[in-house]
Design a protein around this motif. Structure first.
Motif, short mmCIF file in Angstrom:
data_model
loop_
_atom_site.label_atom_id
_atom_site.label_comp_id
_atom_site.label_asym_id
_atom_site.label_seq_id
_atom_site.Cartn_x
_atom_site.Cartn_y
_atom_site.Cartn_z
N GLY A 130 -6.11 -0.46 0.76
CA GLY A 130 -7.95 -0.42 1.22
C GLY A 130 -8.44 -0.33 2.44
O GLY A 130 -8.07 1.18 2.51
N ALA A 131 -9.31 -1.04 2.94
CA ALA A 131 -9.19 -1.08 4.49
C ALA A 131 -8.59 -0.81 5.59
O ALA A 131 -8.86 -0.96 6.67
CB ALA A 131 -10.70 -1.93 4.62
N ALA A 132 -7.48 -1.23 4.84
CA ALA A 132 -6.52 -1.85 5.58
C ALA A 132 -5.67 -0.53 6.48
O ALA A 132 -4.91 -0.30 5.45
CB ALA A 132 -5.77 -3.19 5.69
N ARG A 133 -5.26 -0.72 7.72
CA ARG A 133 -4.39 0.34 7.71
C ARG A 133 -2.80 -0.14 8.95
O ARG A 133 -3.58 -0.79 9.52
CB ARG A 133 -4.96 1.65 8.18
CG ARG A 133 -5.71 2.49 7.73
CD ARG A 133 -6.18 3.78 8.19
NE ARG A 133 -7.03 3.40 8.83
CZ ARG A 133 -8.59 3.59 9.90
NH1 ARG A 133 -8.53 2.84 7.79
NH2 ARG A 133 -8.99 3.21 9.94
N LEU A 134 -1.98 0.08 8.77
CA LEU A 134 -1.03 -0.04 9.53
C LEU A 134 0.08 1.13 9.44
O LEU A 134 0.22 2.00 9.29
CB LEU A 134 -0.32 -1.37 8.98
CG LEU A 134 1.27 -1.54 10.08
CD1 LEU A 134 0.77 -2.41 10.79
CD2 LEU A 134 2.17 -2.79 8.76
N ARG A 135 0.18 1.24 11.25
CA ARG A 135 1.19 2.24 11.21
C ARG A 135 2.79 2.19 11.36
O ARG A 135 2.94 0.88 11.88
CB ARG A 135 0.38 2.83 13.06
CG ARG A 135 0.64 4.37 13.70
CD ARG A 135 0.45 4.69 14.97
NE ARG A 135 -0.39 4.90 15.04
CZ ARG A 135 -0.89 6.51 14.81
NH1 ARG A 135 -0.28 6.99 14.70
NH2 ARG A 135 -2.38 6.89 15.68
N THR A 136 3.23 2.91 11.08
CA THR A 136 4.71 2.68 10.84
C THR A 136 5.36 3.95 10.32
O THR A 136 5.10 5.10 10.25
CB THR A 136 4.91 1.76 8.92
OG1 THR A 136 6.02 1.68 8.58
CG2 THR A 136 4.10 2.24 7.44
N SER A 137 6.95 3.60 10.94
CA SER A 137 7.41 5.07 10.74
C SER A 137 8.64 4.94 8.90
O SER A 137 9.81 5.00 8.83
CB SER A 137 8.59 4.31 11.78
OG SER A 137 9.33 3.81 11.81
N LEU A 138 8.05 3.94 7.80
CA LEU A 138 9.06 3.60 6.99
C LEU A 138 8.52 4.70 6.59
O LEU A 138 7.70 5.61 6.74
CB LEU A 138 7.62 2.54 6.02
CG LEU A 138 7.89 0.92 6.59
CD1 LEU A 138 6.95 0.38 5.96
CD2 LEU A 138 9.96 0.76 6.63
N GLY A 157 0.73 -1.22 0.16
CA GLY A 157 0.26 0.28 -0.36
C GLY A 157 0.69 1.24 0.39
O GLY A 157 1.63 1.54 -0.37
N GLU A 158 0.40 2.41 0.33
CA GLU A 158 0.45 3.34 0.39
C GLU A 158 1.21 4.53 1.57
O GLU A 158 -0.19 4.51 2.49
CB GLU A 158 0.01 4.49 -0.03
CG GLU A 158 -0.24 4.65 -2.25
CD GLU A 158 1.13 5.10 -2.78
OE1 GLU A 158 1.11 4.59 -3.81
OE2 GLU A 158 1.25 5.97 -2.27
N VAL A 159 2.26 4.91 1.84
CA VAL A 159 2.57 5.14 3.28
C VAL A 159 2.68 6.63 3.48
O VAL A 159 2.50 7.33 2.00
CB VAL A 159 4.17 4.87 3.58
CG1 VAL A 159 4.56 5.20 5.10
CG2 VAL A 159 4.13 3.56 3.53
N ARG A 160 1.55 7.09 4.25
CA ARG A 160 1.56 8.14 4.19
C ARG A 160 0.89 9.41 5.82
O ARG A 160 0.52 8.58 6.59
CB ARG A 160 0.55 9.13 3.26
CG ARG A 160 0.70 10.70 3.12
CD ARG A 160 -0.44 10.75 1.22
NE ARG A 160 -0.33 10.78 0.03
CZ ARG A 160 -0.26 9.66 -1.15
NH1 ARG A 160 -1.61 9.77 -0.61
NH2 ARG A 160 0.67 9.35 -1.95
N ASP A 161 2.56 9.86 6.19
CA ASP A 161 2.35 10.32 7.27
C ASP A 161 1.87 9.10 8.83
O ASP A 161 0.98 9.31 9.42
CB ASP A 161 0.75 11.17 8.19
CG ASP A 161 0.63 12.72 7.02
OD1 ASP A 161 1.64 12.90 6.27
OD2 ASP A 161 -0.95 13.14 6.30
N GLY A 162 3.04 8.62 8.01
CA GLY A 162 3.41 7.61 9.16
C GLY A 162 1.89 6.07 9.27
O GLY A 162 2.22 5.77 9.79
N VAL A 163 1.18 6.42 7.70
CA VAL A 163 0.16 5.07 8.32
C VAL A 163 0.53 4.67 6.63
O VAL A 163 0.45 5.22 5.78
CB VAL A 163 -0.74 5.46 8.21
CG1 VAL A 163 -1.79 4.96 8.10
CG2 VAL A 163 -1.58 6.35 9.76
#
Ligand code: ADP
Ligand code: MG
Length: 367
Positions: A259-267, A249-255
């Motif tokens: 689709g409906a899935a979201r994962l917090r990340t420091s990528l 997926g796309e990382v934007r602002d640390g997320v």
């Protein structure tokens, strides 16, 4: 007898390259597995080592057995034993005659006496525990027993090198397991050098001292099973050596959003593909601030040391697989159709050209 290949390549007519120039060293007494998907060049490489196929002349590759250059030596004079999946036994010959065959056709000068042949064949049949079946015909044996005869036959000429091409491919899981143990035992007892082709990762990892992972006519990595699993050289090796779940997926602002899935990340911002092994996925009844990956249980298999759970969701390109401890399975009361949340414990990343980037624990793992 050690085996050394340098720059061994193979074209079949205009069909393209079956083997890129391959370099490979197998130490004396080593058992090396050649593992790769169908069409990756495993059989071609084995047949070239055997002398059943010629390598390309350009580049001028060489094959050495110990110090002996056998590149131009005929298959008959390479002193190799073979076991092939479809290298059938002679149907009109007894088990004894099948195993004795190679010895009985030796030129008279090299041929042992008939008493010596008899003794040798019986010793081999004892090793594969088939001495009671010496007078039977192949059709009167099970598939596993027939492959044990093939193994004995291959060893009759006391080869220093044994080549096996998917020798247990046609057998059922339990018999395969048993034959693996046979092969490993004979290998250790008799001290020959073995190269063993398989497309079955479990078989390769369990049996081999080292495994060469092949794809598209190349050796991607050759290493111990442990090193392959824990330090794959690239994405292909990682994906080939076990089940893998993808989160892209796309990382934007640390997320990372998919689709409906979201994962917090420091990528870093941008497109990301994360890969997770089934044991790196935890299942929870509620989402957390770190991870919101809703999914539905589509299958549960509680057989074995762990419980395998298959998950589906709109945001997944392919179903995910999670492995759970039985205690967690019972605590969650998992059933098909149940809706829950996947929580990554850690994940793996590779660069666009497939090189590994340091694996990282997911932030959600603390939960
Ligand atoms: P594997 O044993 O890993 O399945 P192979 O060595 O049999 O792979 O085949 C490697 C590639 O070479 C494949 O693309 C296959 O189609 C091709 N190939 C193998 N044997 C021949 C042949 N005799 N003639 C033409 N192409 C071949
Ligand atoms: Mg093959």
């Amino acid at each position: 007898m050690s085996i050394r290949l340098s720059d061994i390549a193979k074209h079949y007519g205009r069909a393209g390259r079956a083997l890129e120039p391959v370099n490979l060293e197998v130490a004396e007494g080593e058992l090396v597995g050649l593992l790769g998907p169908s069409g990756s060049g495993k059989t071609t490489l084995l047949r070239i080592i055997a002398g059943l196929e010629r390598p390309d002349r350009d580049p001028a590759g060489r094959i050495l057995f110990g110090d002996r250059d056998v590149t131009d030596v005929h298959v008959r004079d390479r002193r190799i034993g073979f076991v092939f999946q479809h290298y059938a036994l002679f149907r009109h010959m007894t088990v004894f005659d099948n195993v004795a065959f190679g010895l009985t056709v030796l030129p008279r000068r090299e041929r042992p006496s008939s008493g010596e042949i008899r003794a040798r064949v019986y010793r081999l049949l004892e090793m594969v525990q088939l001495e009671r079946f010496a007078e039977r015909y192949p059709a009167q044996l099970s598939g596993g027993q027939q492959q044990r005869v093939s193994l004995a036959r291959a060893l009759a000429l006391r080869p220093e090198v044994l080549l096996l091409d998917e020798p247990f491919g046609a057998l059922d899981a339990k018999v395969r397991q048993e034959l693996r143990r046979w092969l490993r035992q004979l290998h250790d007892e008799l001290g020959f050098t073995s190269l063993f082709v398989t497309h079955d990762q479990e078989e390769a990892l369990e049996l081999s001292d080292r495994v060469a992972v092949m794809s598209h006519g190349r050796i991607e990595q050759i290493d111990t099973p442990d090193a392959l699993y824990h330090a794959p050289a690239n994405r292909f090796v990682f994906e080939f050596l076990g089940d893998v779940n993808h989160l892209e997926g796309e990382v934007r602002d640390g997320v990372l959003t998919c689709g409906a899935a979201r994962l917090r990340t420091s990528l870093p911002e941008g497109r990301e593909r994360l890969l997770l092994r089934p044991h790196e996925v935890r299942l929870a009844e509620t989402p957390s601030p770190e991870a919101h990956l809703p999914a539905t249980v589509t299958a549960v298999s509680p057989v074995g040391a762990e419980v395998r759970v298959e998950l589906a969701a709109d945001w997944m390109a392919e179903p995910w697989l999670a492995t759970l401890r039985h205690a967690d399975y019972e605590r969650l009361g998992l059933t098909r159709g149940q809706r829950l949340f996947a929580v990554p414990r850690r994940w793996h990343r590779f660069t666009a050209d497939g090189r590994p980037q340091p694996a990282a624990p997911a932030r959600a793992a603390a939960a």
